[in-house]
Motif scaffolding. Structure first.
Motif, PDB file in Angstrom:
ATOM      1  N   LYS A 165     -58.486  35.771   1.055  1.00 39.71           N
ATOM      2  CA  LYS A 165     -58.987  34.979   2.185  1.00 39.71           C
ATOM      3  C   LYS A 165     -58.024  35.011   3.376  1.00 39.71           C
ATOM      4  O   LYS A 165     -58.442  35.135   4.529  1.00 39.71           O
TER       5      LYS A 165
ATOM      6  N   ASN B  87     -58.910  36.187   7.041  1.00 38.76           N
ATOM      7  CA  ASN B  87     -58.725  35.321   8.214  1.00 38.76           C
ATOM      8  C   ASN B  87     -58.010  36.085   9.329  1.00 38.76           C
ATOM      9  O   ASN B  87     -58.400  36.015  10.491  1.00 38.76           O
TER      10      ASN B  87
ATOM     11  N   ALA C 164     -60.243  38.640  10.900  1.00 38.93           N
ATOM     12  CA  ALA C 164     -61.244  38.035  11.781  1.00 38.93           C
ATOM     13  C   ALA C 164     -60.598  37.534  13.071  1.00 38.93           C
ATOM     14  O   ALA C 164     -61.211  37.572  14.131  1.00 38.93           O
ATOM     15  N   TYR C 165     -59.336  37.108  12.975  1.00 40.67           N
ATOM     16  CA  TYR C 165     -58.633  36.597  14.152  1.00 40.67           C
ATOM     17  C   TYR C 165     -58.358  37.715  15.177  1.00 40.67           C
ATOM     18  O   TYR C 165     -58.378  37.484  16.382  1.00 40.67           O
TER      19      TYR C 165
ATOM     20  N   LEU D  17     -66.731  39.960   6.330  1.00 39.00           N
ATOM     21  CA  LEU D  17     -66.395  39.644   7.723  1.00 39.00           C
ATOM     22  C   LEU D  17     -67.648  39.304   8.533  1.00 39.00           C
ATOM     23  O   LEU D  17     -67.625  38.444   9.406  1.00 39.00           O
TER      24      LEU D  17
ATOM     25  N   LYS E 247     -69.162  35.757   6.694  1.00 37.12           N
ATOM     26  CA  LYS E 247     -68.342  34.532   6.774  1.00 37.12           C
ATOM     27  C   LYS E 247     -67.741  34.303   8.158  1.00 37.12           C
ATOM     28  O   LYS E 247     -67.380  33.179   8.501  1.00 37.12           O
ATOM     29  N   TYR E 248     -67.550  35.385   8.924  1.00 36.68           N
ATOM     30  CA  TYR E 248     -66.852  35.217  10.210  1.00 36.68           C
ATOM     31  C   TYR E 248     -67.668  35.744  11.401  1.00 36.68           C
ATOM     32  O   TYR E 248     -67.163  35.783  12.517  1.00 36.68           O
ATOM     33  N   SER E 249     -68.880  36.211  11.120  1.00 33.98           N
ATOM     34  CA  SER E 249     -69.761  36.740  12.179  1.00 33.98           C
ATOM     35  C   SER E 249     -69.161  37.922  12.947  1.00 33.98           C
ATOM     36  O   SER E 249     -69.419  38.098  14.130  1.00 33.98           O
TER      37      SER E 249
END
Ligand SMILES: Nc1ncnc2c1ncn2[C@@H]1O[C@H](COP(=O)(O)OP(=O)(O)OP(=O)(O)O)[C@@H](O)[C@H]1O
Ligand SMILES: [Mg+2]
Length: 289
Positions: free
Chosen positions: A152, A156, A159-160, A185, A188-190
């Protein structure tokens, strides 16, 4: 008249003040993760080589090795790790003291076997996002060399970042792992856009097939766009030899293709990124004769 004189004096004062202040050059700090899910596909190799080539083009580059257990970026460069992320996290040293620097190319090495970080359940994603935010305006590009896996914290970080480069090899497990990463990705993170770099290519048909498979599958099943950065040929021979010539042999097909990939990055991930994928099937790949 008196008023004008006052204004002029204060203006002159301001001007001389401005000249005396050492105005910090502000940079855009575009963040790019080098990732892909599967281990050993060439993420660190690509991070180092792309980082070096971007610096050769005149950009200021920070490469962060975010492997907080088995860091090997500096080892691949043949350098001893004197200081690393651990010293930064524990505040033993300042950011500048933790960097390995070669001109415009700076490296923040990851950690090696610091068990207490695990015991304290370190949030590597939060730590690194803080580091990036604190130093973003000092760099043109910040590359993040990710470890293998779909943890995860690493997702993260992916995605950032402004951009993600998925490094893929021509084997089914690598292609499947990169698809799984794109899927998480996306869901969960669009995240709807990723870049693709195919490493260890044996011929141009194989390259075209992989590029087509991944980009069409991502588009059809995830609604994701895949921006193609190019490919790197498989280099036969021992791993140690490869690591040695990677950064030194300017005539190799590997080097030439990394230069093309780096140029594509400046075009597709730079400040004025222009998306021009049309050439992908024609002239992105220089294979050894
Ligand atoms: N194009 C290539 N041709 C031949 N060997 C390669 C190529 N690219 C990488 N390698 C070799 O594969 C090894 C693994 O590469 P690398 O360490 O960059 O992978 P990685 O994805 O970072 O691995 P990890 O998931 O463990 O971090 C390197 O030591 C290098 O010798
Ligand atoms: Mg690696």
């Amino acid at each position: 008249m008196e008023k004008t004189q006052e204004w002029l004096n204060s203006f002159r004062q301001n001007e001389s003040l401005k000249q005396n202040i050492n105005i910090k050059e502000s940079r855009t700090g575009i963040t790019i993760s080098i990732t892909g899910g599967k281990g050993g596909v060439g993420k660190t190799t690509a991070s180092l080589k792309i980082g070096k080539e971007l610096a050769n083009l005149g950009y200021k580059v920070l490469l962060i090795d975010c492997d907080y257990n088995l860091s090997n970026t500096l080892i691949k460069l043949g350098k001893k790790i004197n200081t690393d992320l651990y010293d930064l996290i524990t505040s033993a040293k300042t950011f500048d003291e933790c960097l390995y620097q070669e001109g415009n190319f700076h490296i923040l090495a990851g950690c090696n076997g610091n068990m207490d970080l695990f015991e304290n359940n370190l949030s590597i994603d939060e730590v690194l996002i803080d580091v990036i935010n604190d130093h973003r305006d000092q760099y043109d590009f910040i590359l993040i060399d990710c470890p293998a896996g779909l943890q995860k914290k690493i997702l993260n970080l992916n995605a950032y970042c402004d951009h993600r480069i998925l490094v893929v090899n021509p084997d089914k497990s690598s292609i499947t792992d990169s698809y799984s990463m794109m899927k998480i990705l996306r869901n969960k993170y669009s995240i709807q856009e990723n870049h693709l770099l195919v490493n260890r290519i044996q011929n141009s048909d194989q390259y075209k097939r992989i590029v087509r498979t991944i980009s069409e599958t991502a588009e059809q099943f995830l609604g994701c766009r895949t921006l193609i950065l190019g490919g790197i040929p498989l280099s036969e021979g021992r791993a140690e030899e490869f690591d040695k010539f990677l950064l030194n042999d300017a005539n190799s097909a590997v080097h030439k293709n990394f230069c093309k990939v780096t140029k594509a990055i400046t075009e597709k991930c730079g400040v004025n990124a222009v998306l021009q994928d049309k050439k992908v099937f024609s002239d992105f790949l220089t294979l050894p004769s």
